[in-house]
Design a protein around this motif. Structure first.
Motif, PDB file in Angstrom:
ATOM      1  N   SER A  30      40.529  23.887  31.919  1.00 48.35           N
ATOM      2  CA  SER A  30      39.257  24.585  31.730  1.00 48.35           C
ATOM      3  C   SER A  30      39.313  25.493  30.506  1.00 48.35           C
ATOM      4  CB  SER A  30      38.922  25.398  32.983  1.00 48.35           C
ATOM      5  OG  SER A  30      38.811  24.570  34.122  1.00 48.35           O
ATOM      6  N   ARG A  31      40.430  26.205  30.316  1.00 47.31           N
ATOM      7  CA  ARG A  31      40.569  27.081  29.150  1.00 47.31           C
ATOM      8  C   ARG A  31      40.535  26.266  27.856  1.00 47.31           C
ATOM      9  NH1 ARG A  31      46.171  30.177  28.567  1.00 47.31           N
ATOM     10  NH2 ARG A  31      46.824  27.990  28.494  1.00 47.31           N
ATOM     11  N   GLU A  56      44.724  28.881  21.647  1.00 43.51           N
ATOM     12  CA  GLU A  56      45.082  28.847  23.059  1.00 43.51           C
ATOM     13  C   GLU A  56      46.420  29.526  23.303  1.00 43.51           C
ATOM     14  OE1 GLU A  56      44.817  25.272  26.107  1.00 43.51           O
ATOM     15  OE2 GLU A  56      46.751  25.309  25.098  1.00 43.51           O
ATOM     16  N   LYS A  57      47.389  29.318  22.398  1.00 44.11           N
ATOM     17  CA  LYS A  57      48.697  29.960  22.536  1.00 44.11           C
ATOM     18  C   LYS A  57      48.558  31.482  22.473  1.00 44.11           C
ATOM     19  CE  LYS A  57      50.082  27.001  23.724  1.00 44.11           C
ATOM     20  NZ  LYS A  57      50.905  26.640  24.896  1.00 44.11           N
ATOM     21  N   LEU A  58      47.737  31.966  21.552  1.00 40.02           N
ATOM     22  CA  LEU A  58      47.562  33.412  21.405  1.00 40.02           C
ATOM     23  C   LEU A  58      46.845  34.004  22.619  1.00 40.02           C
ATOM     24  CD1 LEU A  58      46.557  33.530  17.627  1.00 40.02           C
ATOM     25  CD2 LEU A  58      48.782  34.073  18.633  1.00 40.02           C
ATOM     26  N   VAL A  59      45.804  33.313  23.081  1.00 39.83           N
ATOM     27  CA  VAL A  59      45.095  33.773  24.269  1.00 39.83           C
ATOM     28  C   VAL A  59      46.031  33.751  25.478  1.00 39.83           C
ATOM     29  CG1 VAL A  59      43.232  33.213  25.883  1.00 39.83           C
ATOM     30  CG2 VAL A  59      42.827  33.085  23.422  1.00 39.83           C
ATOM     31  N   GLY A  60      46.871  32.723  25.555  1.00 43.48           N
ATOM     32  CA  GLY A  60      47.828  32.640  26.655  1.00 43.48           C
ATOM     33  C   GLY A  60      48.819  33.788  26.655  1.00 43.48           C
ATOM     34  N   LEU A  61      49.260  34.212  25.476  1.00 50.84           N
ATOM     35  CA  LEU A  61      50.187  35.345  25.387  1.00 50.84           C
ATOM     36  C   LEU A  61      49.539  36.630  25.898  1.00 50.84           C
ATOM     37  CD1 LEU A  61      51.959  34.802  21.936  1.00 50.84           C
ATOM     38  CD2 LEU A  61      52.964  34.573  24.215  1.00 50.84           C
ATOM     39  N   ILE A  62      48.260  36.817  25.572  1.00 48.31           N
ATOM     40  CA  ILE A  62      47.562  38.001  26.074  1.00 48.31           C
ATOM     41  C   ILE A  62      47.434  37.934  27.595  1.00 48.31           C
ATOM     42  CG2 ILE A  62      45.381  39.281  26.027  1.00 48.31           C
ATOM     43  CD1 ILE A  62      45.004  38.360  23.151  1.00 48.31           C
ATOM     44  N   GLY A  63      47.164  36.730  28.116  1.00 48.58           N
ATOM     45  CA  GLY A  63      47.090  36.562  29.564  1.00 48.58           C
ATOM     46  C   GLY A  63      48.419  36.864  30.230  1.00 48.58           C
ATOM     47  N   MET A  64      49.519  36.394  29.644  1.00 47.36           N
ATOM     48  CA  MET A  64      50.851  36.682  30.170  1.00 47.36           C
ATOM     49  C   MET A  64      51.126  38.180  30.179  1.00 47.36           C
ATOM     50  SD  MET A  64      53.395  33.846  28.571  1.00 47.36           S
ATOM     51  CE  MET A  64      53.178  32.102  28.900  1.00 47.36           C
ATOM     52  N   PRO A 106      36.022  34.149  28.746  1.00 47.05           N
ATOM     53  CA  PRO A 106      36.388  33.174  29.790  1.00 47.05           C
ATOM     54  C   PRO A 106      37.741  32.528  29.539  1.00 47.05           C
ATOM     55  CG  PRO A 106      34.638  32.303  28.391  1.00 47.05           C
ATOM     56  CD  PRO A 106      34.778  33.747  28.043  1.00 47.05           C
ATOM     57  N   ALA A 107      38.107  32.322  28.260  1.00 45.47           N
ATOM     58  CA  ALA A 107      39.414  31.729  27.963  1.00 45.47           C
ATOM     59  C   ALA A 107      40.531  32.653  28.413  1.00 45.47           C
ATOM     60  CB  ALA A 107      39.529  31.435  26.469  1.00 45.47           C
ATOM     61  N   LEU A 108      40.368  33.941  28.178  1.00 43.96           N
ATOM     62  CA  LEU A 108      41.378  34.912  28.605  1.00 43.96           C
ATOM     63  C   LEU A 108      41.464  34.980  30.127  1.00 43.96           C
ATOM     64  CD1 LEU A 108      43.419  37.115  28.009  1.00 43.96           C
ATOM     65  CD2 LEU A 108      41.531  38.751  27.804  1.00 43.96           C
ATOM     66  N   ALA A 109      40.307  34.977  30.794  1.00 50.04           N
ATOM     67  CA  ALA A 109      40.298  35.016  32.253  1.00 50.04           C
ATOM     68  C   ALA A 109      41.001  33.789  32.838  1.00 50.04           C
ATOM     69  CB  ALA A 109      38.863  35.096  32.763  1.00 50.04           C
ATOM     70  N   LEU A 110      40.728  32.635  32.269  1.00 47.42           N
ATOM     71  CA  LEU A 110      41.374  31.407  32.751  1.00 47.42           C
ATOM     72  C   LEU A 110      42.865  31.423  32.439  1.00 47.42           C
ATOM     73  CD1 LEU A 110      38.603  28.889  31.673  1.00 47.42           C
ATOM     74  CD2 LEU A 110      39.363  29.304  34.026  1.00 47.42           C
ATOM     75  N   GLY A 111      43.245  32.041  31.309  1.00 47.07           N
ATOM     76  CA  GLY A 111      44.659  32.157  30.989  1.00 47.07           C
ATOM     77  C   GLY A 111      45.395  33.020  32.002  1.00 47.07           C
ATOM     78  N   ILE A 112      44.754  34.095  32.442  1.00 41.51           N
ATOM     79  CA  ILE A 112      45.357  34.970  33.458  1.00 41.51           C
ATOM     80  C   ILE A 112      45.520  34.202  34.770  1.00 41.51           C
ATOM     81  CG2 ILE A 112      44.949  37.014  34.867  1.00 41.51           C
ATOM     82  CD1 ILE A 112      43.592  38.281  32.419  1.00 41.51           C
ATOM     83  N   VAL A 113      44.483  33.457  35.149  1.00 35.02           N
ATOM     84  CA  VAL A 113      44.558  32.664  36.380  1.00 35.02           C
ATOM     85  C   VAL A 113      45.693  31.646  36.293  1.00 35.02           C
ATOM     86  CG1 VAL A 113      43.357  30.950  37.803  1.00 35.02           C
ATOM     87  CG2 VAL A 113      42.130  32.963  36.957  1.00 35.02           C
TER      88      VAL A 113
END
Length: 347
Positions: free
Chosen positions: A77-78, A140-148, A226-233
């Motif tokens: 989804s992200r 996506e990698k950068l957004v994923g790092l923020i989610g982590m 929404p990308a950040l929220a999905l990354g956190i999930v």
């Protein structure tokens, strides 16, 4: 819109340097496995691992499998949200197939290179937009790092601070800072060019090409939130697989502690030092849970359960890859379509 037909190129052969790096990662993987086996043998005996394996609770194993699928769904989804932000629209089922195939290939490659590489290739093959596909994976990698980082900071009061102390805070803030700066630069080609200006001419030219490829990435709050929220999930679901695996082996620690340790393991596995994270996953589990009174055999076993349950969606990707290969053999060879001049045509 002008359509230009170009034949698909075969993948380049690996250089000696790349093969040497793969060999090093194989050695690291084997070395970590040997170290873990020796640790169990000297402390508890290999029989203890088998004995503990017979006591696994299948209910929590099922929960771990479910958590992996939640992570996969959030990841797809992200990816879809970021692609749409870039102006690339593909059916969700197509993205799901590509993602699962990437997961399958990722089981045999360091870190997330198999997953990311296949998705980048597949979208570029389908749309002809290599720059767009590359930009989306980078974002996506950068957004994923923020989610982590967000999950890491949230878990500090629930056991992560006890295992890692201020190191966890520094790592989380460092990841968030680097990723935020990267998104800030990508959002403006002018900023990127200014950043690369001090580089030598040869490097600056290559860096500016990358900046141009990332420009027009469609970054906006409507896309990033929404990308950040999905990354956190997604990251929280992956961490949950370790918590469920720990409960499956009846590890004598709280679910919150297992979730915190799982978060640290997910981050550690991202380091491309072994094949598929094998050895790193188990080693970090042993190191972090030893202080909580968890036996080596239990720590290794819960890491193995999380890995094995994660191969369920990967196996679906393997089946999808076989089906794709069979279909391509039956279909006649066709050139790849590449769209150019879309802006001039008003598309």
């Amino acid at each position: 819109m002008i359509v230009e037909l170009t034949p698909l190129k075969s993948p380049p052969k690996r250089s000696p340097r790349a093969l040497a790096l793969v060999a090093i990662k194989v050695l690291v993987t084997v070395g970590l496995i040997v170290w873990l086996g020796r640790s169990i043998a000297t402390r508890e005996g290999i029989d203890a691992l088998w004995e503990r394996a017979t006591e696994i609770d299948p209910t929590f194993v099922g929960v771990a499998v479910l958590a992996h699928f939640v992570a996969v769904l959030a990841g797809i989804s992200r990816w879809s949200v970021l692609l749409v932000g870039r102006g690339i629209r593909l059916p969700f089922t197509t993205l799901a197939r590509s993602f699962l195939i990437g997961r399958f290939l990722g089981a045999f490659t360091p870190s997330t290179t198999g997953l990311d590489g296949y998705r980048l290739y597949d979208v570029a093959r389908r749309t002809g937009d290599l720059a767009g596909s590359t930009a989306v994976i980078a974002i996506e990698k950068l957004v994923g790092l923020i989610g982590m980082a967000t999950v890491c900071l949230c878990l500090l009061p629930f056991g992560l601070s006890e295992r890692l102390g201020w190191t966890a805070v520094a790592v989380a803030l460092g990841m968030a800072g680097v990723a935020s700066f990267g998104l800030f630069v990508i959002a403006s080609p002018t900023r990127a060019r200014a950043l690369f200006a001090p580089l030598p001419k040869a490097l600056r030219g290559r860096a500016e090409k990358i900046a141009d490829a990332l420009s027009g990435s469609g970054l906006s709050m409507r896309t990033l939130v929404p990308a950040l929220a999905l990354g956190i999930v997604s990251h929280l679901a992956l961490s949950s697989t370790f918590a469920a695996s720990g409960l499956a082996v009846h590890a004598p620690v709280s679910a919150a502690t297992l979730l915190s340790v799982g978060n640290a393991i997910v981050i550690a596995v991202l380091l491309p030092v072994s094949i598929g994270g094998i050895g790193v996953r188990e080693g970090v589990s042993v190191a972090l849970l030893a202080g909580a009174g968890v036996e080596t055999s239990d720590a290794v076993l819960l890491a193995l359960i999380s890995y094995v349950t994660g191969q369920v969606p990967a196996l679906l990707g393997g089946l999808a890859l076989l089906a794709t290969s069979a279909a391509s053999k039956d279909a006649p060879d066709a050139p790849k379509k590449r769209l150019i001049g879309a802006a001039d045509s008003g598309a």
